[in-house]
Motif scaffolding. Sequence first.
Motif, PDB file in Angstrom:
ATOM      1  N   GLN A  27       0.947  -1.204  -0.086  1.00 14.74           N
ATOM      2  CA  GLN A  27      -0.043  -0.214  -0.117  1.00 14.74           C
ATOM      3  C   GLN A  27       0.862   1.145  -0.049  1.00 14.74           C
ATOM      4  N   ARG A  28       1.954   1.241   0.617  1.00 15.65           N
ATOM      5  CA  ARG A  28       2.947   2.476   0.768  1.00 15.65           C
ATOM      6  C   ARG A  28       3.395   2.676  -0.832  1.00 15.65           C
ATOM      7  N   THR A  60       1.701   1.689  -3.492  1.00 15.94           N
ATOM      8  CA  THR A  60       0.507   2.127  -4.056  1.00 15.94           C
ATOM      9  C   THR A  60       0.118   3.278  -4.244  1.00 15.94           C
ATOM     10  N   GLU A  61       0.495   4.230  -3.158  1.00 17.51           N
ATOM     11  CA  GLU A  61       0.378   5.680  -2.980  1.00 17.51           C
ATOM     12  C   GLU A  61       1.099   6.334  -3.803  1.00 17.51           C
ATOM     13  N   ALA A 103      -0.351   6.162  -7.265  1.00 18.10           N
ATOM     14  CA  ALA A 103      -1.306   6.934  -7.484  1.00 18.10           C
ATOM     15  C   ALA A 103      -1.060   8.411  -7.950  1.00 18.10           C
ATOM     16  N   GLU A 104      -0.102   8.757  -7.312  1.00 19.89           N
ATOM     17  CA  GLU A 104       0.587  10.151  -7.320  1.00 19.89           C
ATOM     18  C   GLU A 104       1.069  10.211  -8.885  1.00 19.89           C
ATOM     19  N   CYS A 106      -2.396   3.886 -11.192  1.00 20.03           N
ATOM     20  CA  CYS A 106      -3.180   2.815 -10.280  1.00 20.03           C
ATOM     21  C   CYS A 106      -4.292   2.149 -11.289  1.00 20.03           C
ATOM     22  N   GLY A 119      -1.920  -4.109  -1.155  1.00 23.38           N
ATOM     23  CA  GLY A 119      -1.693  -3.433  -2.352  1.00 23.38           C
ATOM     24  C   GLY A 119      -2.183  -4.114  -3.807  1.00 23.38           C
ATOM     25  N   GLU A 165       9.590   3.516  -4.804  1.00 25.92           N
ATOM     26  CA  GLU A 165       9.625   4.763  -3.855  1.00 25.92           C
ATOM     27  C   GLU A 165      10.835   5.729  -4.010  1.00 25.92           C
ATOM     28  N   GLY A 219       4.837   7.189   4.984  1.00 25.82           N
ATOM     29  CA  GLY A 219       5.092   6.675   3.696  1.00 25.82           C
ATOM     30  C   GLY A 219       5.908   7.451   2.713  1.00 25.82           C
ATOM     31  N   VAL A 233       4.974   9.031  -0.146  1.00 26.18           N
ATOM     32  CA  VAL A 233       4.770  10.448  -0.136  1.00 26.18           C
ATOM     33  C   VAL A 233       5.100  11.525   0.967  1.00 26.18           C
TER      34      VAL A 233
END
Length: 494
Positions: free
Chosen positions: A103-104, A106-107, A110-111, A115, A159, A390, A476, A478
Amino acid sequence: MTPQWCDQRQSQEWSLLLRCRSINGATYVTQPHCATQIQLSEVSSMSLSSDPPKFRVAICGAGIGGLVLAITIGKFAGRDIHIDLYEVRDAITTAGAGIIVSQRTTEVLAELSLCEKISRVSAMPPSSNHGHGRRLRKSNVPNGGFEWFQYISKTVKPGFVMHRQELVDILKQSIPSSCTIHFNKKLTKYEKQSSGSLALYFADDSTSTTDVLVGADGIHSAVRKTLFETIGPDVIDPSKIRHYSDPSWTGTLVYRGTFPAEKLSKLDPHNVALKGFMTFCGKGKHVVSYPISQGTRINVVAYVSDEQKIGMPFEGDWVSAVSLEEVLEAYQDFEPDVKHLLNCLENPSRWALHVVNKLPLFTSDRVALMGDAAHAMTPHLAAGAGQAIEDAFVLGRLLAHPITTLDNVPAALKAYQGVRLPFTQFVARQAERTTSTIYDFCALGTDQGNEQEKMEILKEKIVDLWDSWVTEGEGGAVAEWVKAERQLQEGSSK
C-alpha cells in the motif's frame, strides 16, 4: 535545440542522420554508424524547442525503478530535464515473474496516475482483504502438513499483485517524450570531467556525457562499483571498497517458475495453493506461491537455505535453467500439496540469492544509487521492487523541483539520501530478520508441546515483522518526499 542522440553528434546535420521507423505505435530512431535505437514520442517538438533543458539526467537501467524515475521526472519537470535512459538489453523487459506492491508503494503509483491501469491486471486489488491474507503451513511432513496461521493485517491495506512484465508494459506506455532510450548499452564505468559533467563508458566502446547520473543498474551495478572505487579515502575506508561494491551471497538458492492455475486444479482440485497466498515452511526450506495475471497463473518461489554458506563466494551461474527433477528432489520430504504444486512448474530456473551489503551512502556529488543498486535485499518481505519505486519517486520529485538547478543537484541528492537510505536499510534489516525467523522455525524440536509454544512465539515475531516495515516511517513514501522537499528548500535558502 540540437538533440543529444548518441555520441556521433552533429549540430547542424543531425536530421540527415536519422532514419525513423514505427514499431507498435512507438517511433524509434536509428543513426547510421550507431547501433543504438532511440524511442521518440515527439521528434518535431524536441527539434524545434527553443528552451534548452536545465540539465541532463542519465539513468542506467530500464528496470522498474529506472522507468518510474523517468516517468516521475517527466511528469513533474516536463521538458526542463532531458533524460537519457540506458538499457543493457535490446528491449525493455524484465526477469522474474510475480511482484507484490504494498500500500505504501501504491500511494506513489497513484501520484503518478498509474493505479487505474495497474488495477486492471492485478490478481488482488487493493480492496481485497481475502487476497491479502497469507496462510502459513508446517509442510515438512511427508504424509500431510497442517496450517500454522493466517495473517491478515488489521492496520495495513493490501496493494497489488501481478506479473512483473505486466507492470513493465504499463510503465513503458508512460515514458515521457523528454526521455531518449538507448538499447544495448552496458555501462562499465564513469569519470568526472573538469567541467563537472560525467563521461560514461560502455561495453561497446561508445561514450557519452551527462550532468547527473543515476545508477538503477541492479545488484551488479557498475555505478555503485565506480562510485566506491573513486570516492576519497577521507569519506570511505579503502579496505571496505569491495565490501560495498560486490554483492554477497545469502547462502540461499531460489527456484522460480509459473504455470496456469488450471493445471494444478486438474491435478489436485483441493490443493491449498489454489486458495491464495501460501507459505509452506520446512527445515531449511520454504515455498511461497500466489496467483498472478488476474488469477489465471500461479507464481512459485521455492527457497533452499544453508546458514553455513552465508557470505561465501557462489561458484557457477547466478541464474540457470534447471530440471523439474532437481526441484522435486529438494522437497521430497514435504507434504503432497507442495509436491503437486511443484510438479506443475514449467521451465523452472534456479537463482543464487545475493544482496548488497549495507552502504554508508547512496550519493556522491552528482551521482546517485537507487533500487537494487543501492539496497538489493532478500525477498521475504516482497519489498524490493516497491522500494525501488519509492526511491524513484522521491529522487525524481527532487530533481524535477523548480528550485533544483545544476549547481544544487548535490543538495537535492543529499535530501534523497537523507530520507531513503535509513528507511530502505530498515526494510533490508527486517527482511534479513524474517530470514532468521525462518531459520528459527527450522530449529524447532520434535516435542509437540514444546514445538507449539515455540511456533506461537515465532508467529508473533513474523506478524510484527510484516506489519512493522510497512508502518515504519513518517506516513509513507509520499510523506518522505515532503520531508525531502523541506530539506532541499532549507538547504537552498542558506
